[in-house]
Design an enzyme around this catalytic site. Structure first.
Site, PDB file in Angstrom:
ATOM      1  N   SER A  60       0.793  -1.405  -0.040  1.00  0.00           N
ATOM      2  CA  SER A  60      -0.165   0.036  -0.161  1.00  0.00           C
ATOM      3  C   SER A  60       1.240   0.928   0.419  1.00  0.00           C
ATOM      4  O   SER A  60       0.546   2.219  -1.412  1.00  0.00           O
ATOM      5  CB  SER A  60      -0.259   0.044   1.750  1.00  0.00           C
ATOM      6  OG  SER A  60      -1.832  -1.124   0.982  1.00  0.00           O
TER       7      SER A  60
ATOM      8  N   SER B 145      -5.563  -4.671   3.147  1.00  0.00           N
ATOM      9  CA  SER B 145      -7.188  -5.944   3.640  1.00  0.00           C
ATOM     10  C   SER B 145      -7.936  -4.693   4.501  1.00  0.00           C
ATOM     11  O   SER B 145      -9.119  -4.757   4.343  1.00  0.00           O
ATOM     12  CB  SER B 145      -6.261  -6.460   5.092  1.00  0.00           C
ATOM     13  OG  SER B 145      -5.822  -5.410   5.510  1.00  0.00           O
TER      14      SER B 145
ATOM     15  N   THR C  20      -4.752  -3.305   7.851  1.00  0.00           N
ATOM     16  CA  THR C  20      -3.816  -2.768   8.811  1.00  0.00           C
ATOM     17  C   THR C  20      -3.637  -2.251  10.123  1.00  0.00           C
ATOM     18  O   THR C  20      -4.549  -0.923   9.591  1.00  0.00           O
ATOM     19  CB  THR C  20      -2.211  -2.345   7.702  1.00  0.00           C
ATOM     20  OG1 THR C  20      -2.508  -3.018   6.548  1.00  0.00           O
ATOM     21  CG2 THR C  20      -1.348  -1.787   7.530  1.00  0.00           C
TER      22      THR C  20
ATOM     23  N   LYS D  33       1.676 -10.862  13.129  1.00  0.00           N
ATOM     24  CA  LYS D  33       0.501 -10.520  12.725  1.00  0.00           C
ATOM     25  C   LYS D  33      -1.129 -11.359  14.235  1.00  0.00           C
ATOM     26  O   LYS D  33      -0.866 -10.849  14.645  1.00  0.00           O
ATOM     27  CB  LYS D  33      -0.727 -10.385  11.700  1.00  0.00           C
ATOM     28  CG  LYS D  33      -0.177  -9.598  10.778  1.00  0.00           C
ATOM     29  CD  LYS D  33      -0.435  -9.518   9.189  1.00  0.00           C
ATOM     30  CE  LYS D  33       0.019  -8.747   8.194  1.00  0.00           C
ATOM     31  NZ  LYS D  33      -0.357  -8.524   6.952  1.00  0.00           N
TER      32      LYS D  33
ATOM     33  N   HIS E  85      28.938   8.192  -0.128  1.00  0.00           N
ATOM     34  CA  HIS E  85      29.108   9.257   0.835  1.00  0.00           C
ATOM     35  C   HIS E  85      29.118   8.548   2.009  1.00  0.00           C
ATOM     36  O   HIS E  85      30.122   8.785   2.983  1.00  0.00           O
ATOM     37  CB  HIS E  85      28.641  10.340   1.201  1.00  0.00           C
ATOM     38  CG  HIS E  85      28.328  11.706   0.580  1.00  0.00           C
ATOM     39  ND1 HIS E  85      29.162  12.527   0.785  1.00  0.00           N
ATOM     40  CD2 HIS E  85      27.704  11.752  -0.746  1.00  0.00           C
ATOM     41  CE1 HIS E  85      29.393  13.507  -1.085  1.00  0.00           C
ATOM     42  NE2 HIS E  85      28.740  12.467  -1.265  1.00  0.00           N
TER      43      HIS E  85
ATOM     44  N   GLU F 217       9.130 -11.062  -0.255  1.00  0.00           N
ATOM     45  CA  GLU F 217       8.267 -11.542   0.277  1.00  0.00           C
ATOM     46  C   GLU F 217       7.788 -13.030  -0.662  1.00  0.00           C
ATOM     47  O   GLU F 217       7.997 -13.878  -0.365  1.00  0.00           O
ATOM     48  CB  GLU F 217       7.255 -10.846   0.360  1.00  0.00           C
ATOM     49  CG  GLU F 217       6.787  -9.235   1.313  1.00  0.00           C
ATOM     50  CD  GLU F 217       5.924  -8.960   1.513  1.00  0.00           C
ATOM     51  OE1 GLU F 217       4.444  -9.246   1.330  1.00  0.00           O
ATOM     52  OE2 GLU F 217       5.841  -7.849   0.873  1.00  0.00           O
TER      53      GLU F 217
END
Length: 329
Positions: free
Chosen positions: A40, A82, A85, A324, A230, A214
């Site tokens: 998302s 979904s 979240t 989750k 750098h 994933e």
């Protein structure tokens, strides 16, 4: 659910999403914020990159809270595939408490319920897919809303309409036995990918990293130029046995600043004897949208082939699901 079929449907997602009934804002805001995580959030990164003529500050928030300077005149795009979240829900509640103008992009869940309850703008997108394979559904409404609101030019709609056929034409090329994504995946197999882009193309590199994580369940690192020159360039030396397992990927776009391109060339030369190998990829396409999605699609296929090499299910994400589950207690 087959990942290859899910990858193939991305052009159709964009075609479908162009026809969505998206809202518009009648006033130009001081700032636009997009709150979301994972696929998302990437949709906001990619939209911002493609809309190069957008002169409104556009900030992607991957957190629970908006910055202190976000106010009621600003727009918040709360994005969650979904709709459940927790970070997106927290950002939505934060934006609501500040009386911000809100647009919700989701397939359902609590976020859709809240948007309907509070009479916010929302775009309901098709459900039932892994969020990372719904980029077309998540990305396109952002661009369409900005065009419809007059924030960017109408040429973006024409570019979006050309994009699906451009991507479909890559299917045969990317799925051949000697394809570029398969070749890159073989180089990354049992090695550590380090992905380099310009700062403006960083979202593409981030998409690559996330897809490798994933889909292939593999580690990947990303860094942008010129910052890499750098600090990180000095660190590609020790520990020697680990650095020798690195495979560097440099992604270059025609519109990258010329000094960035020069830095790429010199950096590749300076690290070539330390790393296992280097792959230099050039974007392809007639518009910024085509060039960005060429690189994104290439990375999606690389992650798919790498998953197959590691004998991993590219759809399943058991660790994320377990995390989750634990957090929901």
């Amino acid at each position: 659910m087959d990942m290859l079929e899910l990858l193939r449907k991305l052009p159709e997602e964009i075609e479908e999403a162009i026809e969505f009934d998206v809202p518009y804002f009648d006033e130009k805001p001081p700032r636009i914020f997009l709150g979301g995580m994972g696929g998302s959030a990437i949709s906001g990164d990619v939209a911002k990159l493609v809309m190069s003529d957008l002169d409104i500050p556009f900030e992607i928030i991957r957190d629970y809270r908006l910055p202190a300077y976000a106010g009621k005149k600003d727009i918040l795009i709360a994005s969650s595939y979904s709709g459940n979240t927790e970070e997106s829900l927290s950002l939505y509640e934060d934006g609501l408490s500040r009386n911000m103008k809100i647009l919700v992009i989701t397939s359902g869940g609590k976020l859709l319920q809240l948007a309907q309850k509070n009479n916010n703008f929302y775009v309901k997108i098709p459900s039932g897919f892994p969020p990372r394979t719904a980029l077309g559904y998540l990305f396109t409404p952002i661009v369409m809303t900005c065009v419809k609101s007059g924030f960017v030019g109408h040429h973006h709609i024409e570019n979006l309409k050309k994009l699906p056929d451009f991507m479909r034409n890559l299917h045969k090329e990317f799925e051949s036995v000697d394809s570029l994504p398969l070749e890159i995946a073989k180089k990354l197999y049992f090695r550590f990918p380090i992905i380099y882009t310009s700062r403006r193309m960083y979202p593409v590199g981030l998409r690559w990293k996330a897809q490798i994580n994933e889909n292939a369940k593999a580690f990947a690192h990303i860094m942008d130029f010129p910052e890499m020159n750098h600090n990180e360039i000095a660190g590609i030396k020790n520990p020697k046995e680990r650095v020798e397992a690195l495979w560097a990927i440099f992604m270059e776009d025609v519109d990258d600043y010329e000094r960035i391109k020069l830095r790429f060339r010199h950096t590749m030369d300076l690290i070539k004897d330390s790393v296992m190998g280097i792959t230099h990829i050039l974007s392809r396409g007639n518009s910024i949208a085509e060039r960005v999605f060429y690189l994104i699609y290439l990375g999606d296929y690389v992650s798919y082939y790498l998953a197959k090499l590691y004998n991993e299910d590219p759809v399943a994400i058991p660790r994320i699901d377990e995390l989750k589950r634990r957090l929901s207690k």
